[in-house]
Design an enzyme around this catalytic site. Sequence first.
Site, short mmCIF file in Angstrom:
data_model
loop_
_atom_site.label_atom_id
_atom_site.label_comp_id
_atom_site.label_asym_id
_atom_site.label_seq_id
_atom_site.Cartn_x
_atom_site.Cartn_y
_atom_site.Cartn_z
N ARG A 99 0.85 -1.19 0.00
CA ARG A 99 0.00 0.00 0.00
C ARG A 99 0.89 1.24 0.00
NH1 ARG A 99 2.52 1.71 3.82
NH2 ARG A 99 1.01 3.37 4.05
N GLY A 100 0.26 2.37 -0.21
CA GLY A 100 0.99 3.61 -0.43
C GLY A 100 1.04 3.86 -1.93
N ARG A 148 -7.61 -0.32 -6.96
CA ARG A 148 -7.84 0.77 -6.02
C ARG A 148 -8.00 2.07 -6.80
NH1 ARG A 148 -4.42 1.10 -0.73
NH2 ARG A 148 -6.35 2.12 -0.10
N GLN A 167 -2.02 1.85 10.15
CA GLN A 167 -0.74 1.95 9.46
C GLN A 167 0.27 2.77 10.26
OE1 GLN A 167 -3.72 2.16 7.96
NE2 GLN A 167 -3.61 1.79 5.76
N ASP A 199 -2.06 10.38 -1.67
CA ASP A 199 -2.36 9.38 -2.70
C ASP A 199 -2.77 10.03 -4.01
OD1 ASP A 199 -2.75 6.28 -1.60
OD2 ASP A 199 -2.70 7.82 -0.06
N ASN A 258 -5.39 12.11 1.24
CA ASN A 258 -4.52 11.22 2.02
C ASN A 258 -5.40 10.36 2.91
OD1 ASN A 258 -1.78 10.40 2.70
ND2 ASN A 258 -2.12 11.33 4.69
N LYS A 259 -4.79 9.48 3.64
CA LYS A 259 -5.53 8.54 4.50
C LYS A 259 -6.55 9.28 5.36
CE LYS A 259 -5.21 4.90 4.53
NZ LYS A 259 -6.04 3.93 3.78
#
Length: 339
Positions: free
Chosen positions: A44-45, A87, A190, A231, A241-242
């Site tokens: 991920r990332g 994704r 995370q 992202d 972002n998250k």
Amino acid sequence: MEAIRFQDSTLYLLDQRRLPHEETWLRCDTIPKICEAIVTLAVRGAPAIGVTAAYGLVVGLQDVQQRTGRITAEDFKQVQDTLAATRPTAVNLFWALERQEKIFRANPKEPLAALLEEARMIHQEDIEMCRTMGRFGAEVIDDGDGCLTHCNAGALATGGYGTALGVFRAAWEEGKKIHVYADETRPLLQGSRLTTYEMIKEGIPVTLLCDTMTGQLMKSGKVQKVVVGSDRTAANGDVANKIGTMQVAILAKHFGIPFYAALPTSTIDMSLASGDDIPIEMRSGDEVAGFGETLFAPAGVDTFTPAFDVTPHELVAGIITEKGIVRAPYTENLKKLFA
């Protein structure tokens, strides 16, 4: 530290679902295995997903070659579309697939060697971009700073050095005595599982806190800078972002703390005028109702599970890239970055 390897015609991914207590490498020799690794966040990332997708095309087309003895444009499109569907938010995924598409079109008869060379180039470029980005970002970090980050934007999320954590690494390598504060980052932790893991590996002092404790930490005066990854970033500087990043930025604004986003230019989507146009991935409610095999909410409870939020550009003090630090007005200055 690395999370992606390609050797003996096979892609290997460090299984980030098992960190920090177990370091296990997944052997990903088929497209279904690679897609499962992306969807389930074994890798991920945004930058790491892009690198994985570039290698994934090679793996998928190798299989086609072995089964049919040839690779057609239709074969390429099928593998490309399968990877693209994993994704929706991480723009590096589509950026890497588009780069590989250009290579395929230039080498339609014998594409595998050229595609592998391009995948290795994408991988190496990402590491170099992150190192350069880290040096630029270290300029805004002062000796003695407390630096807060959200989610994991380190070597594990990239080709091997990190975006936000790359800034901290570069500052630390310059001799600046910083202290990193890592939000746990719901719902998949995370921050607590991966960011603290990386910082401890690097010997950089790190403190873990719950997402809801960020405001109190800032009020205490322990945070001087906030640096996060991204992202996808829109043409006006809005940063996806998250989930939880936007509230960190709002708190930082309230307490007068500069909020930076560190990201390669490949994460900037100039086709999107603002963050309103960024597709937001929705995750399974199980990731909120429990963790792993442990359920801690009533069975069947309704959930709200966006994987990302979008921080408005007005809250961003600067966007740290491998080409330098971009500041407002972002619509104008991001265009200059690509001129």
